[in-house]
Scaffold this motif. Structure first.
Motif, PDB file in Angstrom:
ATOM      1  N   UNK A   1       0.801  -1.309  -0.062  1.00  0.00           N
ATOM      2  CA  UNK A   1       0.069  -0.025  -0.120  1.00  0.00           C
ATOM      3  C   UNK A   1       0.934   1.108  -0.098  1.00  0.00           C
ATOM      4  N   UNK A   2       1.992   1.303   0.698  1.00  0.00           N
ATOM      5  CA  UNK A   2       2.896   2.346   0.687  1.00  0.00           C
ATOM      6  C   UNK A   2       3.658   2.431  -0.506  1.00  0.00           C
ATOM      7  N   UNK A   3       3.874   1.443  -1.352  1.00  0.00           N
ATOM      8  CA  UNK A   3       4.493   1.656  -2.621  1.00  0.00           C
ATOM      9  C   UNK A   3       3.483   2.121  -3.416  1.00  0.00           C
ATOM     10  N   UNK A   4       2.329   1.740  -3.233  1.00  0.00           N
ATOM     11  CA  UNK A   4       1.090   2.446  -4.346  1.00  0.00           C
ATOM     12  C   UNK A   4       1.084   3.852  -4.035  1.00  0.00           C
ATOM     13  N   UNK A   5       1.330   4.035  -2.649  1.00  0.00           N
ATOM     14  CA  UNK A   5       1.088   5.920  -2.376  1.00  0.00           C
ATOM     15  C   UNK A   5       2.385   6.414  -3.237  1.00  0.00           C
ATOM     16  N   UNK A   6       3.657   5.707  -3.088  1.00  0.00           N
ATOM     17  CA  UNK A   6       4.759   6.324  -3.781  1.00  0.00           C
ATOM     18  C   UNK A   6       4.675   6.402  -5.176  1.00  0.00           C
ATOM     19  N   UNK A   7       3.913   5.420  -6.020  1.00  0.00           N
ATOM     20  CA  UNK A   7       3.521   5.629  -7.249  1.00  0.00           C
ATOM     21  C   UNK A   7       2.890   6.948  -7.747  1.00  0.00           C
ATOM     22  N   UNK A   8       1.714   7.079  -6.845  1.00  0.00           N
ATOM     23  CA  UNK A   8       0.682   8.104  -7.007  1.00  0.00           C
ATOM     24  C   UNK A   8       1.741   9.546  -6.990  1.00  0.00           C
ATOM     25  N   UNK A   9       2.605   9.713  -5.950  1.00  0.00           N
ATOM     26  CA  UNK A   9       3.449  10.921  -5.756  1.00  0.00           C
ATOM     27  C   UNK A   9       4.247  10.793  -7.063  1.00  0.00           C
ATOM     28  N   UNK A  10       4.929   9.900  -7.544  1.00  0.00           N
ATOM     29  CA  UNK A  10       5.616   9.976  -8.708  1.00  0.00           C
ATOM     30  C   UNK A  10       4.914  10.281  -9.830  1.00  0.00           C
ATOM     31  N   UNK A  11       3.767  10.187 -10.054  1.00  0.00           N
ATOM     32  CA  UNK A  11       2.990  10.153 -11.078  1.00  0.00           C
ATOM     33  C   UNK A  11       2.773  11.838 -10.965  1.00  0.00           C
ATOM     34  N   UNK A  12       2.318  12.326  -9.841  1.00  0.00           N
ATOM     35  CA  UNK A  12       2.141  13.838  -9.825  1.00  0.00           C
ATOM     36  C   UNK A  12       3.452  14.483  -9.931  1.00  0.00           C
ATOM     37  N   UNK A  13       4.629  14.149  -9.564  1.00  0.00           N
ATOM     38  CA  UNK A  13       5.811  14.703  -9.856  1.00  0.00           C
ATOM     39  C   UNK A  13       6.228  14.662 -11.463  1.00  0.00           C
ATOM     40  N   UNK A  14       5.851  13.756 -12.231  1.00  0.00           N
ATOM     41  CA  UNK A  14       6.101  13.295 -13.508  1.00  0.00           C
ATOM     42  C   UNK A  14       5.241  14.594 -14.373  1.00  0.00           C
ATOM     43  N   UNK A  15       4.158  14.822 -13.873  1.00  0.00           N
ATOM     44  CA  UNK A  15       3.140  15.734 -14.418  1.00  0.00           C
ATOM     45  C   UNK A  15       3.566  17.162 -14.414  1.00  0.00           C
ATOM     46  N   UNK A  16       3.935  17.208 -12.840  1.00  0.00           N
ATOM     47  CA  UNK A  16       4.469  18.697 -12.611  1.00  0.00           C
ATOM     48  C   UNK A  16       5.862  18.918 -13.521  1.00  0.00           C
ATOM     49  N   UNK A  17       6.588  18.313 -13.570  1.00  0.00           N
ATOM     50  CA  UNK A  17       7.908  18.572 -14.418  1.00  0.00           C
ATOM     51  C   UNK A  17       7.667  18.553 -15.839  1.00  0.00           C
ATOM     52  N   UNK A  18       6.663  17.874 -16.246  1.00  0.00           N
ATOM     53  CA  UNK A  18       6.257  17.892 -17.819  1.00  0.00           C
ATOM     54  C   UNK A  18       5.670  19.229 -17.986  1.00  0.00           C
ATOM     55  N   UNK A  19       4.748  19.616 -17.263  1.00  0.00           N
ATOM     56  CA  UNK A  19       4.068  20.888 -17.481  1.00  0.00           C
ATOM     57  C   UNK A  19       5.191  21.982 -17.412  1.00  0.00           C
TER      58      UNK A  19
END
Length: 100
Positions: free
Chosen positions: A30-48
């Motif tokens: 479950x903690x690994x899933x939360x980290x995936x969610x954070x990484x997806x948000x970071x990827x979008x922030x850096x992409x924009x």
């Protein structure tokens, strides 16, 4: 690389993170899933942020999210270890608090 491809990758990572949080019962997964969610948000922030090179707000906010995620992981793993010591399980469904 077009923005759409990066956003699609972010959406896939976010979906996999949500799927892990909802379906898995082991606390570490479950903690690994939360980290995936954070990484997806970071990827979008850096992409924009990449499409406006004069502004670095997305990259700076991404660094802040990484710092918060690292602190969250350390605290969450400490809590999981303590719960495992007390209940002898890391399965989220088997953790039951005693009735008063």
């Amino acid at each position: 690389m077009p923005l759409e491809h990066i956003l699609l990758l972010g959406a896939v990572l976010f979906s996999l993170g949500i799927l892990a949080v909802i379906t898995k019962r082991h606390a570490v997964v479950v903690l690994m899933g939360i980290e995936l969610i954070f990484n997806a948000a970071n990827l979008n922030l850096v992409a924009f942020s990449r499409y406006d090179p004069s502004l670095l707000q997305g990259q700076m906010f991404s660094l802040f999210v990484i710092l918060v995620a690292a602190a969250e992981a350390a605290v969450a793993l400490a809590i999981v270890l303590r719960v495992y010591q007390h209940f002898k399980t890391a399965n989220v469904n088997q953790i039951v608090t005693p009735e008063k």
